[in-house]
Design a protein around this motif. Structure first.
Motif, PDB file in Angstrom:
ATOM      1  N   SER A 189       0.590  -0.886  -0.197  1.00  0.00           N
ATOM      2  CA  SER A 189       0.140   0.225   0.009  1.00  0.00           C
ATOM      3  C   SER A 189       0.558   0.802  -0.415  1.00  0.00           C
ATOM      4  N   VAL A 190       0.435   2.147  -0.062  1.00  0.00           N
ATOM      5  CA  VAL A 190       1.107   3.639  -0.014  1.00  0.00           C
ATOM      6  C   VAL A 190       1.259   3.982   1.010  1.00  0.00           C
ATOM      7  N   ALA A 191       0.772   3.955   1.809  1.00  0.00           N
ATOM      8  CA  ALA A 191       1.141   3.771   3.735  1.00  0.00           C
ATOM      9  C   ALA A 191       2.208   2.535   3.981  1.00  0.00           C
ATOM     10  N   GLN A 192       2.526   1.858   3.398  1.00  0.00           N
ATOM     11  CA  GLN A 192       3.437   0.488   3.844  1.00  0.00           C
ATOM     12  C   GLN A 192       4.571   1.489   3.626  1.00  0.00           C
ATOM     13  N   ALA A 193       5.116   1.668   1.632  1.00  0.00           N
ATOM     14  CA  ALA A 193       5.364   2.650   1.086  1.00  0.00           C
ATOM     15  C   ALA A 193       6.563   3.684   1.437  1.00  0.00           C
ATOM     16  N   ALA A 194       5.461   4.428   1.891  1.00  0.00           N
ATOM     17  CA  ALA A 194       5.950   5.780   3.145  1.00  0.00           C
ATOM     18  C   ALA A 194       6.542   5.389   3.986  1.00  0.00           C
ATOM     19  N   LYS A 195       5.953   4.179   5.298  1.00  0.00           N
ATOM     20  CA  LYS A 195       6.351   4.147   6.320  1.00  0.00           C
ATOM     21  C   LYS A 195       8.551   3.491   5.746  1.00  0.00           C
ATOM     22  N   GLN A 196       8.480   3.070   5.050  1.00  0.00           N
ATOM     23  CA  GLN A 196       9.824   2.569   4.625  1.00  0.00           C
ATOM     24  C   GLN A 196      11.054   3.586   3.674  1.00  0.00           C
TER      25      GLN A 196
END
Length: 279
Positions: A189-196
């Motif tokens: 998800s975009v949220a996971q990508a942003a966290k990484q």
């Protein structure tokens, strides 16, 4: 002949007329099912095309491509690809293998996320190198894509980030067994990508004052299911994106240049929903 047919981005009706004609007359039809997915599943495609589809997973395409090309010199074989046929390197490799086997090949193009991403209002010629963000594990956290994002920002360019998907991926435990066991399908998800991305900046201690540096308040755009009736977009900071839920896959993330064109800024302001800062 081998026909490599692009299916577009969303549903069964995205195929071109030319592509549909090929599918309906081909002797065998393969559906590549690991580099991307449509919102509609295999059964819906078979019903619309009035054809049985053979699922082509990673192992078949990359290790046993000779099976796909078997008798393609005297019969018509269709290989269906979500998006555009040349959106993934593995499809280029299949075309090369067909050439080596003496099989004539024809490509039927379609829409790709690389062009449809213009739906967010950012101008296509202002994008730099596209990057892929893979899922991390506890022991494997690559970050080479971060440097490409920084390089793009230094040049005043946006970055399209393609987010990892895992379809029919064998479990680590099963790799040593005779019978493979597979993980359930997983989509970043975009949220996971942003966290990484934020973790990379914190882990490596990058100087957020340096040119092109990615910061918590850097502007980004999240998109989901581009081209479908349920398409969603949101513009916010990377930090805010870590809490965004755009629903089902597929998602993509755009890291914006620090220098937006006035038309880009106006489009984002007027047509793309914004996440309000938490107060």
């Amino acid at each position: 002949m081998l026909y490599v047919v692009g299916l577009g981005l969303s549903d069964v009706k995205d195929i071109t007329v030319k592509g549909l004609e090929v599918v309906r007359r081909a002797d065998r039809v393969y559906l590549e099912a690991y580099t991307s997915i449509l919102c509609d599943g295999k059964e819906a495609l078979e019903q619309f095309y009035d054809r049985d589809l053979i699922i082509a997973d990673r192992d078949l395409v990359e290790q046993r491509s000779s099976e796909i090309l078997e008798a393609a010199d005297v019969k018509d074989v269709a290989f269906l690809v979500v998006g555009d046929p040349f959106g993934a390197t593995t499809h280029t490799d299949l075309v090369l293998r067909a050439k080596e086997a003496g099989v004539e090949c024809k490509v039927i193009h379609n829409a790709s996320i690389l062009s449809a991403i213009g739906c967010c209002g950012l101008q296509l010629y202002s994008f730099g190198e596209t990057v892929s963000i893979p899922f991390w594990t506890d022991s494997w956290k690559p970050d080479s894509f971060y440097n490409k994002i920084v390089e793009n920002k230094c040049r005043g360019l946006h970055t399209l980030c393609l987010l990892d998907i895992k379809v029919k991926e064998p479990t680590l435990e099963s790799l040593t067994k005779k019978k493979k066991e597979y993980m359930p399908p997983t989509f970043m998800s975009v949220a996971q990508a942003a966290k990484q991305l934020l973790e990379i900046t914190e882990r490596n201690g990058f100087d957020d004052s340096a040119a092109g540096a990615l910061k918590a308040d850097s502007l980004c755009v999240g998109v989901a299911r581009v081209g479908s009736d349920s398409q969603k977009m949101v513009v916010c900071s990377i930090e805010q994106m870590t809490a965004v839920d755009l629903g089902p896959p597929l998602h993509s993330l755009i890291i914006c240049s620090d220098q937006l064109h006035p038309l880009e800024a106006e489009y984002l302001e007027k047509l793309v929903p914004t996440v309000k800062p938490v107060t």
